[in-house]
Write a protein that holds these residues in place. Structure first.
Motif, mmCIF file in Angstrom:
data_model
loop_
_atom_site.group_PDB
_atom_site.id
_atom_site.type_symbol
_atom_site.label_atom_id
_atom_site.label_comp_id
_atom_site.label_asym_id
_atom_site.label_seq_id
_atom_site.Cartn_x
_atom_site.Cartn_y
_atom_site.Cartn_z
ATOM 1 N N GLY A 1 0.832 -1.216 0.000
ATOM 2 C CA GLY A 1 0.000 0.000 0.000
ATOM 3 C C GLY A 1 0.857 1.252 0.000
ATOM 4 O O GLY A 1 0.565 2.230 -0.695
ATOM 5 N N GLN A 2 1.953 1.209 0.776
ATOM 6 C CA GLN A 2 2.850 2.377 0.817
ATOM 7 C C GLN A 2 3.480 2.610 -0.549
ATOM 8 O O GLN A 2 3.595 3.749 -0.999
ATOM 9 N N GLN B 1 -5.418 3.155 3.521
ATOM 10 C CA GLN B 1 -4.010 2.878 3.861
ATOM 11 C C GLN B 1 -3.627 3.577 5.166
ATOM 12 O O GLN B 1 -2.981 2.983 6.030
ATOM 13 N N ILE B 2 -4.092 4.814 5.318
ATOM 14 C CA ILE B 2 -3.763 5.575 6.539
ATOM 15 C C ILE B 2 -4.341 4.866 7.768
ATOM 16 O O ILE B 2 -3.680 4.697 8.790
ATOM 17 N N LYS C 1 1.427 6.869 -6.556
ATOM 18 C CA LYS C 1 0.320 7.765 -6.911
ATOM 19 C C LYS C 1 0.703 9.235 -6.742
ATOM 20 O O LYS C 1 0.215 10.099 -7.465
ATOM 21 N N THR D 1 -7.705 3.672 -2.197
ATOM 22 C CA THR D 1 -7.862 4.948 -1.469
ATOM 23 C C THR D 1 -6.755 5.132 -0.425
ATOM 24 O O THR D 1 -6.349 4.181 0.241
ATOM 25 N N ASN D 2 -6.322 6.375 -0.306
ATOM 26 C CA ASN D 2 -5.279 6.685 0.678
ATOM 27 C C ASN D 2 -5.812 6.551 2.103
ATOM 28 O O ASN D 2 -5.086 6.141 3.007
ATOM 29 N N MET E 1 0.851 4.153 -2.742
ATOM 30 C CA MET E 1 0.632 5.570 -2.394
ATOM 31 C C MET E 1 1.777 6.430 -2.898
ATOM 32 O O MET E 1 1.560 7.526 -3.424
#
Lengths: 115, 247
Positions: free
Chosen positions: A24-25, B187-188, A31, B183-184, A28
């Protein structure tokens, strides 16, 4: 738990959870890149050229052990780095005829079946 | 016998889907499972293709234990609107918080089941308290948003309060649901859960998957409706592996 520098300490997480978060990092970070940064990242991406037989062997081991192949390769590289000294690599070098590199390394491309 | 409570004081976090999927998964792994619906909405029965029913009320009010066989090795105690009256009658009685643990002492349950799963309602009512007092373990599903994460903290806070009143329930894990990798915010929230004190108990997140809703509508479990779905393969199967370690 977070380290003092604000990054997550992955060591206490379950391995599959840590991998999900790392992926996920990466997504991100990708992106948030500009198109130029994305092009540069693609250009700098490390691609390792390995013989087909070796790739097949790795795939088979990964499948038999129920592992993602990328994790198996990462594990083997780390093990290799732990057990090989810099001097050993230096001694194994041979002069290269390529304009790009000074030396080449010959490895046995078809290692013994992993037991 | 393992008694697993699926709880989060926040609603809409996939508690019932988790309870049904884990229960059927364990039954398919040859464990004898009793799934008890503590929510008056009675969605456990819907998810398994049954009408809601008043077995919970009959069991806790008058000791009449009559589970319905939902699948091979999987029995359910259904819930319906009568559960709301049950809460009132239990509250009027003394020691209502022990009503579920007392009822589970029944020899037929002890002999016939390996695992009891309690699908809790999204509220801190007497049935929720009774479920935690009876449970050996608790699994907290949570959506990856700010309010649901707060629900996890609230649920853990009530768990530690109930420890002081004699509960032996331990945290089996926190199961993030509706994981949307695009979506960020997701993840956050996931990173924030990983960085918390219960990070080691965090399970691999269940990805957003439209087949979950379709399987609930069809009255089939994910194991029957979409055995290769992402929610099952990437989420519930790894979760089941960790739950199996408790047995």
């Amino acid at each position: 738990m977070k380290r003092q520098n604000g990054t997550i300490d992955f060591s206490h997480l379950a391995p599959d959870v840590a991998e999900t978060i790392r992926n996920g990092q990466r997504r991100m970070a990708a992106k948030s890149m500009s198109s130029k940064q994305r092009r540069d990242a693609a250009r700098n991406r490390l691609v390792i050229d390995i013989p087909v037989e070796l790739e097949n062997q790795l795939s088979e081991i990964a499948r038999e052990l129920g592992l993602p192949i990328s994790q198996l390769i990462r594990w083997l590289i780390l093990r290799g780095m732990e057990t090989s000294s810099r001097e050993e690599i230096e001694d194994a070098r041979l002069p290269s005829r390529s304009m790009r590199y000074e030396f080449i390394l010959f490895a046995n491309d078809t290692p013994k079946r992993h037991r | 016998m393992v008694i697993l409570a699926i709880a989060n004081q926040k609603g809409g976090v996939a508690k019932t889907t988790t309870a049904v999927t884990i229960a059927h998964g364990l039954a398919l792994h040859f464990k004898r499972v009793l799934l008890i619906d503590l929510d008056p909405q009675g969605n456990v029965a819907d998810s398994l293709g049954f009408d809601s029913g008043g077995e919970l009320n009959a069991w806790l009010n008058s000791g009449h234990f009559s589970p319905v066989q939902a699948r091979s090795k999987l029995d359910i105690i259904r819930s319906d609107k009568t559960t709301a009256n049950l809460k009132q009658s239990l509250t009027a009685r003394g020691f209502a918080e022990y009503s579920i643990s007392d009822a589970l002492e029944d020899g037929r349950i002890q002999e016939n089941y390996d695992v009891v799963i309690l699908d809790c309602a999204p509220s801190l009512d007497i049935l929720h308290v009774a479920a935690i007092m009876a449970a050996t373990h608790m699994l907290i599903p949570t959506k990856l948003d700010q309010f649901s994460s707060k629900g996890v903290l609230d649920t853990l806070s009530s768990l530690s309060q109930l420890h002081r009143r004699g509960s032996h329930c331990s945290l089996a894990g926190v199961l993030p649901t509706f994981y949307d990798r695009t979506t960020n915010e997701t993840q956050i929230q996931l990173e924030s859960l990983a960085a918390s004190a219960f990070g080691p108990k965090l399970y691999r997140p269940i990805p957003v998957d439209t087949t979950v809703r379709a399987s609930n509508r069809s009255g089939q479990t994910l194991w029957e409706f979409a055995p290769r779905s992402r929610a099952l393969v990437d989420g519930y199967i790894p979760a089941l592996d960790r739950i199996t370690e408790l047995l």
